[in-house]
Write an enzyme that holds these catalytic residues in place. Sequence first.
Site, PDB file in Angstrom:
ATOM      1  CD  GLU A   1      -8.004   2.742   0.366  1.00 53.42           C
ATOM      2  OE1 GLU A   1      -8.621   2.682   1.112  1.00 53.42           O
ATOM      3  OE2 GLU A   1      -7.156   2.052  -0.532  1.00 53.42           O
TER       4      GLU A   1
ATOM      5  CG  ASP B   1     -13.053   1.365  -2.336  1.00 56.93           C
ATOM      6  OD1 ASP B   1     -11.949   0.599  -2.531  1.00 56.93           O
ATOM      7  OD2 ASP B   1     -13.416   1.509  -1.543  1.00 56.93           O
TER       8      ASP B   1
ATOM      9  CB  THR C   1      -6.678  -5.913   1.614  1.00 55.86           C
ATOM     10  OG1 THR C   1      -6.591  -5.042   1.646  1.00 55.86           O
ATOM     11  CG2 THR C   1      -5.604  -6.621   3.317  1.00 55.86           C
TER      12      THR C   1
ATOM     13  CG  ASP D   1      -2.245  -0.819   1.201  1.00 58.21           C
ATOM     14  OD1 ASP D   1      -2.891  -0.070  -0.314  1.00 58.21           O
ATOM     15  OD2 ASP D   1      -3.009  -1.423   1.838  1.00 58.21           O
TER      16      ASP D   1
ATOM     17  CB  SER E   1      -9.313  -6.443  -6.798  1.00 56.45           C
ATOM     18  OG  SER E   1      -9.602  -6.612  -7.847  1.00 56.45           O
TER      19      SER E   1
END
Length: 326
Positions: free
Chosen positions: A69, A268, A129, A46, A238
Amino acid sequence: MAWERERRAAIAAVEMASRLCADVQLRLVGSITLAKGDKSPVTVADFGAQAIVNHHLGMLFPHDPIIGEEDAAELRKPENAALTAKVLAAIREIIPTMSEQSALSAIDRGNSMGGREGRYWTLDPVDGTKGFLRHGQYAVALSLIQDGEVQLGVLGCPNLALDRGNGAGSIFVATKGGGAAQIVLDDRSEWPIRVDNVEDPALARFCESVESGHTAQDESAVVAADLGIVFPPVRMDSQCKYGVVARGGASIYLRLPTRKDYVERIWDHAAGALVVTEAGGRVTDVRGKPLDFGCGRGLEANSGVVATNGRFHDRVLAAVAGALGE
């Protein structure tokens, strides 16, 4: 082509971030990681992916805000020095000359709040994730928004096999009014993509999230039964699901709200929604409203997401309304 400079920059940034994520996944994610529920590898990915994308965009478009994020506050704490070292090592596999200060500053560029006016980027450095941790599907999702409208979307899907030829690793890209394309992650070969031509919803395949916490799977099953769909759902993590619909691998993507007060985040969906739309499909919320990316960091004006090939979208919306008791 409109947005050509931004398109090239975004593809390059997503390609580099995808390579970082794939390398971190290969080196740091193993059976012990999964058994212990250790999320540190995805944390490294990330931070590393956000640093690379923001750094690259910052060099080319220094005045563009970015919605990301992550921020670097945790990495600046002395007790997290080991994590910071891992992040920097991952970054330097891609950009060897990146200093620690440059990396932290790049991560912190993702602090924009978005809104109805102006131009800004949105980034989800590792979307999916749990897919990342189980060696499944995940995506690096980058989009450019101008005055609340998505103009450019790029999805890096390092584990998504190509739908032609051999190998794995796909990038999906779309510009508003310019169509959608799929790119081979390894060699940059590119071709246009279109949604499928399935007319009967009973013959459709549909995608949904692996995690029941991300979409109401029981209600999705009701929708499928209402439409007469005989194929089992394609479940993956995802925004790769948007890519699968855009290239004709499925006709429907459902993300049904798991609770009434849940607000989707724009990073997203912005890139994926444009990819499907420019491939000839249609994307709305569960009530048929267009997704509104001008509300800030969240899709405050929408509830859930329905993406289809566009040929029976209203029929799907009616089935969703019935499943949700609306």
